[in-house]
Design a protein around this motif. Structure first.
Motif, PDB file in Angstrom:
ATOM      1  N   SER A 165       0.854  -1.188   0.000  1.00  0.00           N
ATOM      2  CA  SER A 165       0.000   0.000   0.000  1.00  0.00           C
ATOM      3  C   SER A 165       0.883   1.230   0.000  1.00  0.00           C
ATOM      4  O   SER A 165       2.050   1.169   0.421  1.00  0.00           O
ATOM      5  CB  SER A 165      -0.925   0.032   1.217  1.00  0.00           C
TER       6      SER A 165
ATOM      7  N   THR B 250      -1.228  -4.754  -5.443  1.00  0.00           N
ATOM      8  CA  THR B 250      -2.141  -3.827  -4.776  1.00  0.00           C
ATOM      9  C   THR B 250      -3.492  -3.858  -5.473  1.00  0.00           C
ATOM     10  O   THR B 250      -3.599  -4.247  -6.646  1.00  0.00           O
ATOM     11  CB  THR B 250      -1.551  -2.396  -4.761  1.00  0.00           C
ATOM     12  N   ASN B 251      -4.506  -3.473  -4.760  1.00  0.00           N
ATOM     13  CA  ASN B 251      -5.879  -3.500  -5.272  1.00  0.00           C
ATOM     14  C   ASN B 251      -6.179  -2.320  -6.195  1.00  0.00           C
ATOM     15  O   ASN B 251      -6.989  -2.431  -7.114  1.00  0.00           O
ATOM     16  CB  ASN B 251      -6.860  -3.489  -4.088  1.00  0.00           C
ATOM     17  N   TRP B 252      -5.499  -1.193  -5.938  1.00  0.00           N
ATOM     18  CA  TRP B 252      -5.764   0.055  -6.672  1.00  0.00           C
ATOM     19  C   TRP B 252      -4.633   1.009  -6.337  1.00  0.00           C
ATOM     20  O   TRP B 252      -3.987   0.884  -5.291  1.00  0.00           O
ATOM     21  CB  TRP B 252      -7.112   0.628  -6.235  1.00  0.00           C
ATOM     22  N   HIS B 253      -4.390   1.988  -7.230  1.00  0.00           N
ATOM     23  CA  HIS B 253      -3.365   2.989  -6.932  1.00  0.00           C
ATOM     24  C   HIS B 253      -3.796   4.344  -7.474  1.00  0.00           C
ATOM     25  O   HIS B 253      -4.395   4.428  -8.549  1.00  0.00           O
ATOM     26  CB  HIS B 253      -2.018   2.591  -7.537  1.00  0.00           C
TER      27      HIS B 253
ATOM     28  N   GLN C 238      -5.202   2.600  -1.137  1.00  0.00           N
ATOM     29  CA  GLN C 238      -6.088   1.539  -1.608  1.00  0.00           C
ATOM     30  C   GLN C 238      -7.157   1.211  -0.560  1.00  0.00           C
ATOM     31  O   GLN C 238      -8.276   0.839  -0.909  1.00  0.00           O
ATOM     32  CB  GLN C 238      -5.297   0.282  -1.957  1.00  0.00           C
TER      33      GLN C 238
ATOM     34  N   ASN D 205     -11.628   0.214 -10.992  1.00  0.00           N
ATOM     35  CA  ASN D 205     -10.934  -1.044 -11.251  1.00  0.00           C
ATOM     36  C   ASN D 205     -11.337  -1.665 -12.579  1.00  0.00           C
ATOM     37  O   ASN D 205     -11.054  -2.844 -12.819  1.00  0.00           O
ATOM     38  CB  ASN D 205     -11.211  -2.062 -10.133  1.00  0.00           C
TER      39      ASN D 205
END
Length: 449
Positions: A298, A316-319, A344, A385
């Motif tokens: 993160s 990571t899930n998102w940035h 995230q 996403n």
């Protein structure tokens, strides 16, 4: 106030045009859910419960989660610029609350402890009338609170939980997870590790000793071993250990040439910092440069670890650097309110609040069973996403996963990670009865009273 740029070039450019499947929300009938249910709102407001770690090893993530929830409430009530409500493929939400009721909220401190989290959630449900509970940055907390919400008949919209168990053996009909999981991290990360470090590697695992760490260790070990890596050792460490020197010292003489840190939050900051201080990144073992891998990353962790993250791979899930329309709308909205980009954890929690509210609108009710029906197999876009599925079989979201690494030359205190690969959702999707997720029983929705 610190400023940052939202116009930097990223890997993803522009939001893809939405297909017909995302063009309009599905409005469900509320007649089938007319019976009373737990905390049915009677007045002009509806109460959300935000249960986050305000103390403990994951408190930094908890603080950003709470910021995101507060922003989501503003947007739901028609305040601010609307954030990702303007990019969300479903257009059921109108910025006038949810089902005509203004959204209010109560908060709790999970302390990054399962018992404390359950007690906090129970208080919000029983004393404060919370219609749903959301949040958390520990999978142990998520599993515990999800179980409670199933028992009492409210919806749990999980926050930051990465253990396979949350939507695996501990899945519940009243619980939903937007965040990705350990299996997805392994599936996305392993090919990148092979490409950069080769297939002849010996890995040593240090692992947080609870449900997330166990399944993260299992997932990344299985994924790397399938590509030819050997697992030398797996050592469990207590959550919030602080000093990891006693665990790092044995790595030096283990014959391993890769250290995999299955740690998160302040634990990852401390273990990585101490590993670098012990000189691991300056060593050569088996004729190779010694490497460190952090499977779950993160921005907040990267900030805490500073230059120690340079060149280190993770997922990571998102940035916040993503350039799709939804991500940039969220970054702009969050940045204008708080003066820095969201993590995230903030992104997934904001998304969960919006997804819950949208499901209520589409179902025409706050009844948990109506919400479950609205969320199961719901396909959507415009939340940062790409096209996403909330799978009905296990209540897990499937979407693209990001592989990142620490930047060698960051341009600011926030520009610490670079996205090196966007792994398509199809590459990380698995069957609901996959061995790493088997044994769970989703059961039936519980509406409570």
């Amino acid at each position: 106030m610190t400023t940052f740029s939202t116009s930097r070039r990223g890997l993803l450019k522009g939001g893809a045009a939405l297909g017909l499947g995302f063009a309009a929300p599905t409005i469900l009938t509320s007649k089938a859910f007319a019976a009373s249910y737990t905390n049915e709102p009677k007045g002009s407001t509806v109460t959300f419960g935000f249960n986050v770690p305000q103390t403990g090893a994951y408190a930094d993530e908890g603080a950003d989660e709470l910021r995101a929830y507060e922003l989501a409430v503003e947007h739901l009530n028609g305040e601010g610029d609307g954030g990702m409500m303007g990019t969300f493929s479903s257009k059921a939400l109108k910025g006038n609350g949810v089902l005509g009721k203004k959204v209010v909220y109560v908060t709790g401190d999970t302390q990054t402890k399962s018992d404390a989290a359950r007690a906090s959630a129970r208080r919000m449900i029983e004393a404060d009338g919370a219609i749903m509970v959301t949040g958390g940055s520990s999978s142990g907390v998520a599993v515990a609170v999800q179980g409670l919400c199933q028992e009492v008949g409210v919806i749990f919209m999980a926050g930051l939980t990465h253990s396979n168990d949350t939507t695996g053996k501990d899945r519940k009909a009243n619980g939903f997870r937007h965040f990705f999981n350990a299996y997805m991290s392994g599936a996305a990360l392993a090919p990148v590790l092979k490409s950069n470090y080769g297939s002849d590697r010996k890995a040593y695992h240090l692992t947080a000793d609870y449900t997330w760490g166990w399944t993260q260790e299992e997932s990344i070990a299985a994924a790397t071993e399938a590509l030819g890596w050997e697992t030398v050792n797996k050592v469990r460490t207590p959550l919030g250990a602080g000093d990891f020197s006693q665990y790092i010292t044995p790595v030096l003489n283990s014959g391993a040439d890769v250290l995999i840190l299955n740690h998160y939050g302040r634990d990852m900051v401390n273990s990585l910092t101490q590993a670098v201080q012990f000189g691991l990144r300056d060593k050569q073992v088996n004729g190779k440069n010694f490497e460190i891998v952090v499977p779950l990353y993160s921005r907040l962790m990267a900030q805490g670890a500073g230059k120690n993250v340079n060149g280190i791979f993770g997922s990571t899930n998102w940035h916040w650097s993503l350039q799709d329309e939804a991500s940039q709308a969220f970054v702009k909205s969050f940045g204008q309110k708080y003066g820095f980009p969201p993590s995230q954890a903030a992104h997934t929690c904001y998304s969960q609040a919006i997804l819950y509210a949208d499901a209520c609108e589409r179902a025409g009710t706050f009844n948990p069973c109506g919400v479950v029906e609205a969320l199961e197999d719901f396909e959507f876009d415009g939340l940062g996403n790409g096209p996403t599925l909330y799978r009905g079989a296990d209540h897990q979201c499937f979407k693209d996963v990001l592989v990142v690494k620490g930047k060698e030359n960051p341009s600011s205190q926030f520009d610490l990670l670079e996205v090196v690969e966007v792994v398509p959702a199809a590459n990380v999707t698995y069957a609901p009865d996959h061995p790493m997720f088997a044994g769970g029983d989703l059961g039936s929705c519980n509406a409570g009273v």
